[in-house]
Every structure is written in structure tokens, then in C-alpha cells.
Design an enzyme around this catalytic site. Structure first.
Site, short mmCIF file in Angstrom:
data_model
loop_
_atom_site.label_atom_id
_atom_site.label_comp_id
_atom_site.label_asym_id
_atom_site.label_seq_id
_atom_site.Cartn_x
_atom_site.Cartn_y
_atom_site.Cartn_z
N CYS A 80 0.81 -1.22 0.00
CA CYS A 80 0.00 0.00 0.00
C CYS A 80 0.84 1.27 0.00
CB CYS A 80 -0.96 0.01 1.19
SG CYS A 80 -2.22 -1.26 1.05
N HIS A 116 -3.47 7.31 3.06
CA HIS A 116 -3.85 6.02 2.49
C HIS A 116 -5.20 5.60 3.07
CE1 HIS A 116 -3.87 2.03 1.05
NE2 HIS A 116 -3.66 1.47 2.22
N ASN A 170 -10.39 0.14 -0.06
CA ASN A 170 -8.93 0.25 -0.10
C ASN A 170 -8.45 -0.21 -1.49
OD1 ASN A 170 -6.17 0.00 0.17
ND2 ASN A 170 -6.24 -1.10 2.11
O1 UT7 Z 1 -3.82 -1.17 3.48
C1 UT7 Z 1 -2.81 -1.97 4.06
C2 UT7 Z 1 -2.82 -1.93 5.52
N1 UT7 Z 1 -4.04 -2.53 6.04
C3 UT7 Z 1 -4.61 -1.96 7.10
O2 UT7 Z 1 -4.19 -0.95 7.56
C4 UT7 Z 1 -5.79 -2.70 7.70
C5 UT7 Z 1 -5.71 -2.64 9.21
N2 UT7 Z 1 -6.78 -3.39 9.86
C6 UT7 Z 1 -8.07 -3.01 9.87
O3 UT7 Z 1 -8.44 -2.06 9.22
C7 UT7 Z 1 -9.03 -3.76 10.76
O4 UT7 Z 1 -8.30 -4.59 11.62
C8 UT7 Z 1 -10.09 -4.60 10.00
C9 UT7 Z 1 -11.10 -3.69 9.32
C10 UT7 Z 1 -9.43 -5.50 8.98
C11 UT7 Z 1 -10.87 -5.47 11.01
O5 UT7 Z 1 -11.45 -4.65 12.02
P1 UT7 Z 1 -11.23 -4.97 13.57
O6 UT7 Z 1 -11.98 -3.98 14.32
O7 UT7 Z 1 -9.75 -5.08 13.81
O8 UT7 Z 1 -11.95 -6.36 13.71
P2 UT7 Z 1 -11.35 -7.74 14.22
O9 UT7 Z 1 -10.51 -8.36 13.17
O10 UT7 Z 1 -10.76 -7.55 15.60
O11 UT7 Z 1 -12.68 -8.56 14.39
C12 UT7 Z 1 -13.69 -8.22 15.36
C13 UT7 Z 1 -14.86 -9.16 15.22
C14 UT7 Z 1 -14.46 -10.64 15.19
O12 UT7 Z 1 -15.42 -11.38 15.84
P3 UT7 Z 1 -15.18 -11.89 17.36
O13 UT7 Z 1 -13.95 -12.72 17.30
O14 UT7 Z 1 -15.01 -10.64 18.16
O15 UT7 Z 1 -16.44 -12.64 17.65
C15 UT7 Z 1 -14.48 -10.95 13.71
O16 UT7 Z 1 -14.72 -12.33 13.48
O17 UT7 Z 1 -15.54 -8.92 13.99
C16 UT7 Z 1 -15.64 -10.12 13.24
N3 UT7 Z 1 -15.56 -9.79 11.82
C17 UT7 Z 1 -16.63 -9.43 11.11
N4 UT7 Z 1 -17.93 -9.28 11.42
C18 UT7 Z 1 -18.76 -8.89 10.43
C19 UT7 Z 1 -14.46 -9.75 11.03
N5 UT7 Z 1 -14.81 -9.38 9.79
C20 UT7 Z 1 -16.14 -9.18 9.80
C21 UT7 Z 1 -17.07 -8.76 8.82
N6 UT7 Z 1 -18.36 -8.62 9.19
N7 UT7 Z 1 -16.70 -8.49 7.55
#
Ligand code: UT7
Length: 332
Positions: free
Chosen positions: A116, A256, A286
Site C-alpha cells: 500500500c 492512504h 482500499n
Molecule cells: O492497506 C494496508 C494496511 N491494512 C490496514 O491498515 C488494515 C488494518 N486493519 C483493519 O483495518 C481492521 O483490523 C479490520 C477492518 C481488517 C478489522 O477490524 P477490527 O476492528 O480489527 O476487527 P477484528 O478483526 O478484531 O474482528 C472483530 C470481530 C471478530 O469477531 P469476534 O472474534 O469478536 O467474535 C471478527 O470475526 O468482527 C468479526 N468480523 C466481522 N464481522 C462482520 C471480522 N470481519 C467481519 C465482517 N463482518 N466483515
């Protein structure tokens, strides 16, 4: 003797017509509009559906838009850089094909891959060539067909990414406008958190790798988020400090577009008001290498000569950094 700086003198962009909305994603994976909107800021993204069309298709469209708007003669372009994480083909340079297709017949061309941060690093490369006096017209295109490496059954990644391309032309400037300062970083500790396991030299493609879905993007979102949020804010604050810029001196943050929460944290740390923060993650998701030039494409008409822009990016590798650039023209 006056120092020659490298200024952006034209912008172009392209996103495919097909819109993949949160509502449609709800029918594909176990997710919902509310979760996606609050956790990422994304409402919809664009997907390239055209058959046999790769990243070069997007890049060519963005470059053609720039050429048509600016009137630049493509045969005068010295160098075409395509910043991308999704080249058309392994080995063969996507940029070489793009340069030929847009009529940049006198240019040399190559790709730059830094996930990215590819476009941010590409800006630095372009500016160095211009500042050295070696070349006069450098076209930098950020383009990615992320849909080609995304598993649309994996809700943790398929809601995030979209396809698109943006292009900028760098030229010498004698008024002190253009790129002023940069702070670029990387840390290989990041490669375990954001990657595609197979298809590279460690694990070439095989029946097994296809069966195991190892050709798709894997992301440990939480870990990447932690690194991204602190590093993007750190480098943006550092570049302001180093150039004696207060939040009032910054006209635009060009961040970004990975996650609206990361963008907000960076703006907060810099003390920059929300209305000065360029955003298109809600409409495009993204787009990896295309986020920064697509922001310029969307906001070009609001930019004024002399405006101070702070670019910031964070990506796989890890790679990240910040660039301070003075805008060089008023839009017609
Ligand atoms: O561009 C290159 C660099 N990339 C980035 O900078 C991305 C950085 N990361 C992020 O933006 C975030 O971590 C994400 C958007 C990818 C994920 O958000 P998060 O708040 O970190 O969520 P998480 O991975 O901690 O997941 C929280 C919960 C989980 O459920 P439990 O374990 O708490 O029951 C996931 O299973 O949300 C669940 N989950 C979803 N729920 C509904 C994960 N993806 C989804 C989804 N819809 N699409």
C-alpha cells in the site's frame, strides 16, 4: 543557483463502473452494512469485471485521462512508473506495456511494489529523477486490481478492497513548489501479517496451493491495524515538526485509505481538522496503490497553488512513510 524541485503538474484517474455495495456483500458472506461502516468507513467499492483485463487496463485509463486533460504529448514522457501490488503478469513489467499503449514511445518503464506504500515510494523515486535534472517528465501511476487476489468467501478481507487507478505527472519547478520533504520507512517484521502465501518464489503455484486457497490475500487485521495506526500518525507528526508546520499550515492530509479509524487517528495526532482530510474510502474501499492518486483526482478542483499537502501511507512488508508536498497549480 536555484534548486529545481519536482512538482505534480497533472492528475488523472479511473475506477471501473461496477459497484459492489455493502448490501450486496451481505448476500455473499456473513457480514452487515453496520459492521463494515463502523469498523472501516467503507460503503461500496468498484470492481473490474471486464474479461482478460488486468491492472494495466486501469492504469492505461487513468493515464489517458491525465493526457487528455493536460494535453501533455506522451512521446515527451521520459519515464513511466507503475506502482502496483497486482501486476498483469509475473516477471513482465506492467509499466512497459502501459507506456507503449499510451504512446509513451520514448520512455523507459518499470513497476514498483511496496504494497500500500507503492505510490508514496513512487513519488519519491519520480521526484529524485526530476531533482537530479536527469529527466523532465515522469508519469507515476498507482493501480491495483485487488479483486484478482481476494477470496470473496472470506469476510475479513473481501469487504475491504476495491479496484482503481490514479496517475500524476511530475515535472521540474523553479518556484520551490512540489516535493519538499519525505520520511520513508520499512520493517520486515510485518511480512507475516499481510501477504499472499503462494505464487512467489518460496511457494510456487501448485494444485495443492490452489486447493488450500493460498493465492489470496491473508491479513491479520488487528496486528496490521496496531502498526498502521501508530506509524502513520508518527511519521505525519514528524514531517510536520521537521518542517515547522503547525496544523494551520497544513491545507490537506492525503492519507492512504485502509480504514477510516486509522485516518482519523492520524488527523487527530496532527491536529488537522476533518474538513482538511481527503477521503474516498466510503466509495472505493482500499484500492492499495491507487488510494493516494485517486484522492488527488477527486479533490483536484479544490486544490490551490501553494497549498501544503501531507501524504501518509502504511502497507504490507511493512512499508510506510510520509511526504510533504506543495501543490503547484490552480485547477482550470
Ligand atoms: O492497506 C494496508 C494496511 N491494512 C490496514 O491498515 C488494515 C488494518 N486493519 C483493519 O483495518 C481492521 O483490523 C479490520 C477492518 C481488517 C478489522 O477490524 P477490527 O476492528 O480489527 O476487527 P477484528 O478483526 O478484531 O474482528 C472483530 C470481530 C471478530 O469477531 P469476534 O472474534 O469478536 O467474535 C471478527 O470475526 O468482527 C468479526 N468480523 C466481522 N464481522 C462482520 C471480522 N470481519 C467481519 C465482517 N463482518 N466483515
Amino acid at each position: 543557483m536555484k534548486k529545481t524541485t519536482a512538482a505534480i503538474t497533472a492528475v488523472g484517474g479511473y475506477v471501473p463502473d461496477f459497484v459492489l455495495s455493502n448490501k450486496v456483500l451481505e448476500t455473499m458472506v456473513d457480514t452487515n452494512d453496520e459492521w463494515i461502516t463502523t469498523r472501516t468507513g467503507i460503503k461500496e467499492r468498484r470492481i473490474l469485471k471486464k474479461e482478460n483485463a488486468g491492472t494495466s487496463y486501469l492504469a492505461i485509463k487513468a493515464a489517458e485521462d491525465l493526457i487528455q486533460k493536460s494535453g501533455v504529448d506522451p512521446s515527451e514522457i521520459d519515464f513511466v512508473l507503475v506502482a502496483t501490488a497486482t501486476p498483469d503478469l509475473p516477471v513482465a513489467s506492467t509499466a512497459a506495456y502501459v507506456a507503449s499503449e499510451i504512446g509513451a514511445v520514448n520512455a523507459f518503464a518499470y513497476d514498483l511494489q511496496a504494497a500500500c506504500s507503492s505510490f508514496l515510494y513512487g513519488m519519491s523515486t519520480a521526484a529524485s529523477y526530476i531533482e537530479s535534472g536527469r529527466y523532465k517528465k515522469v508519469l507515476v501511476i498507482g493501480a491495483d486490481k485487488m479483486s484478482s487476489i481476494i477470496d470473496y468467501t472470506d469476510r475479513t478481507t473481501c469487504i475491504i478492497f476495491g479496484d482503481g487507478a490514479g496517475a500524476v505527472l511530475f515535472e521540474p519547478n523553479e518556484e520551490g513548489l512540489g516535493l519538499q520533504d519525505e520520511y520513508l520507512r520499512s520493517d520486515g517484521v510485518g511480512r507475516q501479517f499481510l501477504k499472499i502465501d503462494a505464487g512467489g518464489s518460496i511457494l510456487p503455484a501448485s494444485e495443492e496451493t490452489v486447493k488450500n486457497k493460498q493465492h489470496y490475500v491473508y491479513q491479520d487485521g488487528k496486528s496490521v491495524f496496531k502498526f498502521a495506526v501508530s506509524n502513520m500518525a508518527d511519521v505525519s507528526a514528524l514531517i510536520m515538526e521537521r518542517n515547522n508546520l503547525s496544523h494551520e499550515d497544513v491545507h490537506w492530509l492525503v492519507p492512504h485509505q485502509a480504514n477510516k479509524r486509522i485516518i482519523d487517528a492520524t488527523a487527530n495526532r496532527m491536529g488537522v481538522e476533518p474538513e482538511k482530510v481527503m477521503i474516498n474510502i466510503d466509495r472505493y474501499g482500499n484500492t492499495t496503490s491507487a488510494t493516494l492518486p485517486l484522492l488527488l483526482f477527486d479533490y483536484e478542483k479544490q486544490l490551490k497553488k501553494g497549498d501544503n499537502l501531507i501524504f501518509a501511507a502504511f502497507g504490507g512488508g511493512f512499508t510506510w512513510g510520509s511526504i510533504y508536498l506543495k501543490w503547484a497549480y490552480n485547477s482550470k
